[in-house]
Structure formats: structure tokens, C-alpha cells
Scaffold this active site. Structure first.
Site, mmCIF file in Angstrom:
data_model
loop_
_atom_site.group_PDB
_atom_site.id
_atom_site.type_symbol
_atom_site.label_atom_id
_atom_site.label_comp_id
_atom_site.label_asym_id
_atom_site.label_seq_id
_atom_site.Cartn_x
_atom_site.Cartn_y
_atom_site.Cartn_z
ATOM 1 C CB SER A 19 -11.591 -31.763 -42.511
ATOM 2 O OG SER A 19 -11.630 -33.005 -43.168
ATOM 3 C CG HIS A 46 -8.848 -32.093 -45.313
ATOM 4 N ND1 HIS A 46 -8.902 -32.395 -43.979
ATOM 5 C CD2 HIS A 46 -7.656 -31.458 -45.489
ATOM 6 C CE1 HIS A 46 -7.805 -31.975 -43.371
ATOM 7 N NE2 HIS A 46 -7.042 -31.382 -44.270
ATOM 8 C CG ASP A 139 -4.272 -30.921 -41.760
ATOM 9 O OD1 ASP A 139 -3.056 -30.780 -41.523
ATOM 10 O OD2 ASP A 139 -4.809 -30.506 -42.796
#
Length: 199
Positions: A19, A46, A139
Site C-alpha cells: 500500500s 492499493h 490488509d
């Protein structure tokens, strides 16, 4: 130990999640895998869904492997890097068939590393390697647990060396991580695992 316990199997897929700070992290990791890397690599990074992404082009400039946005229904080929498009979950089936989904957000995220890792665990079991790089949030933590429970191997960037330590720290906190490594060492370990199994 991880390599020994899978001696009867070979690794057939690598899944990577990142991310915040991930473009740099992915560039370093993927760039060091080499042009002859023998299995597909699936990426969840992401991205802002409001903008057209150029992540595949940016990463392609940093490595010798071909990089593309994943397409629904295509087959994951060895030595190709597939990136989840913005606002789509990326999943993989038992025969290496990729699918994209607009199903609900997971922890406010789409694409979700957890969903990718869980699909990899279900489709590949002990033949899967999952890797968590820099990023905020958690995540990937549920997903690495799934990969480990199916006999796969899990790698996390050392949170102390990560630009953003949330995701790798959450992964390490599950107890499911086999290797905790500085970013620059991850590709060497992945290559070693994949290629040892092919000799």
C-alpha cells in the site's frame, strides 16, 4: 525449515501486497527477481480508484519481467507480473485463471490483499508464496493466515525497514510469517525457494 517442509511440492505462484510506499517497494522486489523468473506474480497495490493508473508502466520501467493490469478470465503465465486494477478485487482459481470482482469492500478496500491471498491459498495450497510489503492498515493479515494454514510460505518486509509498517507489522503479528526480511533481501529468498523446488 519452510523450504524443507515443502520438498515434495514446488512453488507455482507468488502473491504480493503493498500500500503506502508500495511503488518503490514493488520496484525493488520485482526488479531483483530477474528476467527468467519461472512463476506468475500477482500484485495488490492499493490505488486511488478515481484516477487512471499507470502502475504497470511505472513498474515495467524498473524490471525485465513483463507487467500488466490483470484482465478478467485470463490465465496467469509464468514470468508475468499481474497487477490488480483500481477498484477491482483480484482472485485466482485452481488452474491459474484470474478473475476480477467488484464485490464489497474488505476493510474499506478494493482491491483487497486478504481476498487475493485467500484465493491463492485455496487454489495453490503449499505451492503458494505470499509476501506483504510496506503499507498502512492491516490488509493481508487474514490472508497470510489462510496461506500458512494451507501449507504455503509467507514473507513479510521487516517492519523496521518499511516506509509504512502497518501492513507488515499486522502480518508478522499473526504468527504465520516464515521470513521477516529487509526489502532488499526478499527477492533473493523468493528466487531461492522457487528455484530450489525446480532442481
Amino acid at each position: 525449515m519452510a523450504a524443507e517442509q515443502h520438498s515434495a511440492e514446488r512453488y507455482d505462484i507468488v502473491a504480493v501486497a503493498s500500500s503506502a510506499g508500495g511503488i518503490h517497494g514493488l520496484g525493488v522486489l520485482l526488479g531483483a527477481l530477474g528476467a527468467d523468473f519461472p512463476v506468475p506474480v500477482l500484485i495488490v497495490q492499493h490505488l486511488d480508484p478515481r484516477h487512471r493508473t499507470v502502475i504497470a508502466e511505472v513498474l515495467a520501467r524498473r524490471m525485465s519481467l513483463p507487467v500488466k493490469l490483470a484482465e478478467d478470465g485470463e490465465h496467469a503465465e509464468p514470468g508475468v507480473v499481474y497487477v490488480a486494477p483500481p477498484d477491482r478485487h483480484l482472485l485466482v482459481g485452481p488452474e491459474g485463471t484470474l478473475s476480477l470482482s467488484r464485490s464489497e469492500l474488505v476493510h474499506f478496500l478494493r482491491p483487497s490483499a486478504d481476498l487475493l491471498f485467500e484465493s491463492v491459498a485455496g487454489a495453490y495450497g503449499p505451492r503458494a508464496i505470499a509476501c506483504v510489503l510496506t503499507g498502512t492498515g492491516s490488509d493481508g493479515a487474514m490472508g497470510v493466515d489462510a496461506v500458512k494454514s494451507r501449507g504455503g510460505t509467507v514473507i513479510a518486509q521487516d517492519p523496521a525497514t518499511a516506509e509504512f509498517k502497518g501492513m507488515p507489522e499486522a502480518a508478522v503479528g499473526t504468527g504465520a510469517v516464515d521470513f521477516v526480511l529487509p526489502l532488499e533481501e526478499i527477492a533473493t529468498v523468493i528466487r531461492g525457494l522457487v528455484e530450489t523446488e525446480r532442481q
